[in-house]
Design an enzyme around this catalytic site. Sequence first.
Site, PDB file in Angstrom:
ATOM      1  N   LYS A  80       2.516  -5.116 -16.170  1.00  0.00           N
ATOM      2  CA  LYS A  80       2.132  -6.527 -16.245  1.00  0.00           C
ATOM      3  C   LYS A  80       3.277  -7.384 -15.733  1.00  0.00           C
ATOM      4  O   LYS A  80       4.447  -7.133 -16.061  1.00  0.00           O
ATOM      5  CB  LYS A  80       1.793  -6.883 -17.697  1.00  0.00           C
ATOM      6  CG  LYS A  80       1.295  -8.297 -17.935  1.00  0.00           C
ATOM      7  CD  LYS A  80       0.943  -8.467 -19.403  1.00  0.00           C
ATOM      8  CE  LYS A  80       0.438  -9.865 -19.728  1.00  0.00           C
ATOM      9  NZ  LYS A  80       0.073 -10.006 -21.155  1.00  0.00           N
ATOM     10  N   SER A 154      -4.291 -11.524 -21.980  1.00  0.00           N
ATOM     11  CA  SER A 154      -3.701 -11.938 -20.724  1.00  0.00           C
ATOM     12  C   SER A 154      -3.360 -10.770 -19.816  1.00  0.00           C
ATOM     13  O   SER A 154      -3.058 -10.947 -18.635  1.00  0.00           O
ATOM     14  CB  SER A 154      -2.422 -12.743 -21.001  1.00  0.00           C
ATOM     15  OG  SER A 154      -1.478 -11.965 -21.736  1.00  0.00           O
ATOM     16  N   SER A 178      -3.669  -9.688 -26.477  1.00  0.00           N
ATOM     17  CA  SER A 178      -3.722  -9.423 -25.036  1.00  0.00           C
ATOM     18  C   SER A 178      -3.629  -7.950 -24.667  1.00  0.00           C
ATOM     19  O   SER A 178      -3.922  -7.584 -23.528  1.00  0.00           O
ATOM     20  CB  SER A 178      -2.583 -10.184 -24.337  1.00  0.00           C
ATOM     21  OG  SER A 178      -2.770 -11.565 -24.475  1.00  0.00           O
TER      22      SER A 178
END
Length: 581
Positions: A80, A154, A178
């Site tokens: 990420k 996210s 997330s």
Amino acid sequence: MNSIAIPRVLSIKWLRDMYTAQLITPEEIIQEIINRSIEDADMNIWIVPPTMVQLSFYLDRLKTLDLATSPLWGIPFAIKDNIDLEGVETTAGCPEFSYLPTEHAVVVDRMIQAGAIPLGKTNLDQFATGLVGTRSPYGETNNALRKELISGGSSSGSAVAVARGQAAFAFGTDTAGSGRVPAALNNLVGYKPSLGAWPTKGVVPACASLDCVTVFTHSIEEALEVDAAARGIDKSDPWSKDYPQPHLRLPKMMYLPKTALDFYGPHANEYRSAWNAAIKNLQKMNLVIEYIDYDIFAQAAAILYEGPWVAERWADLGPFIDSHRGISNPVTEKVLRSGADDKHTAASVFQAMHKLQEMKRITRNLMNNAVMIMPTCGGTWTRDQVRQDPIGTNSDMGRYTNHCNLLDLCAVAVPAGHAAEDTPFGITFFALAENEDLICGAADLFQDILQRFSPLRVETTLVAVCGLHMRGFPLEKQMHEFGARFIREEHTATKYQMVKLPTTPSKPGLIKKARGGASIHLEVWEMPLDRFGYFAALIPAPLGMGKVELQDGSEIPGFVCEAYAETGAEDITAVGSWKNV
């Protein structure tokens, strides 16, 4: 180039087996991933996609590592883009915020030391603020199964990369959910360890006191393999804690909410039905179930964005937002600026902390040696629908996740069937921070129950393999091409002769004797029943498929040889296994 069909699901186990047998190379896997990332370019999975040039250093480095002692040798993983990868810009989903790290985040470095290959940086809701996957200047990440639906945030790109076969595992982060919501929406396991169990040094903070690095995988087993490499104190990380590595252990109690839950979005009714089906499967686990009041968890969830913790986000990102007005995603900036509200005074922070501490006390007393299970999320929407109501839909997405880190719980989100066609449904197991064993054991048992009782379960047959189709031999790839998986080592009953057939290449023949004979080593594999007939049809005479008697007296289909082939063949029964020839 090998002719092995690379499966859509890239599992750690499959890759390791292929590498060990020297049937495929990391370079071939990376090239396939690059091809897949190009094919899926319109899904907005990557911010920095994998390239062969970028990854050549890590591929060359594998030549200096021992496959046998490097637990993640050649395993490709995604990161990420709020987690640092040395020499690759970290953007946190905002190009103007980007910087060039001079070292890896601790968890990334630990993966690389274990032999894993860092593929690139994945898309995310900007500054890890959002649970929907639509708040990025790099485009809205599409759902892995239905492109019109949200992917969850996210950690959107990380989850979709794994679901689309572009990584074996991927790192996300989790402050409000997330690392779990995207798992549910993309049919994955999302493992969120206890706060501090994995170091967060090298991670752009959202709420530093609550942030957690997480992993997306296809199974509990593989999540724990990543955990084994990621876990442990880092002395330079002030949030790092010493928690033991979890194993599988069942809880004494499972808690479910005693009142009906709310579901939302266009698939609310389907989600409600999926939750009821999940409860029925939980009941098949034969563990004690108690129904409890969920209010304390709902109150804790509300604190995250309605209380002063949003000010912690502003404390880290406020100076940048103030000096770059209008640069951020409008919804993200609105959420972050709420942390600067005058109501978030020093007194309000302490008041909220004291209230939360009491909630933690209640939770700790309640959940001793127990797990709680909730839907990971209570619904989903199309990306168009989220754009029409970005705040409301995002808030609903966090109803059953936001309490987790505030109450210092660990969690694992797992698939639990489908709410509708190509619309996965998931549940999450929660436990106290020191009880990660319990969520792992309970979730693993639930997944086993789900597979055993699923109406969609693929019928399979066991196959006894004694020659070139065994692991490490040239025809192992054929087993994988027919969807087979290795189950265990085994031996026949003491009734068999093994001969070496005069073929090119040489092959063993297993002949059952009316008298005498020996016990021969073999392997047991499991193959989809609808592929077994095609597989058997490929076997040349004098070999064929018949019943093989195992040492416990049971019989399963397997490779056998017609008795006439004994003439002119070399008797190699004494060696006991084709692996000894």
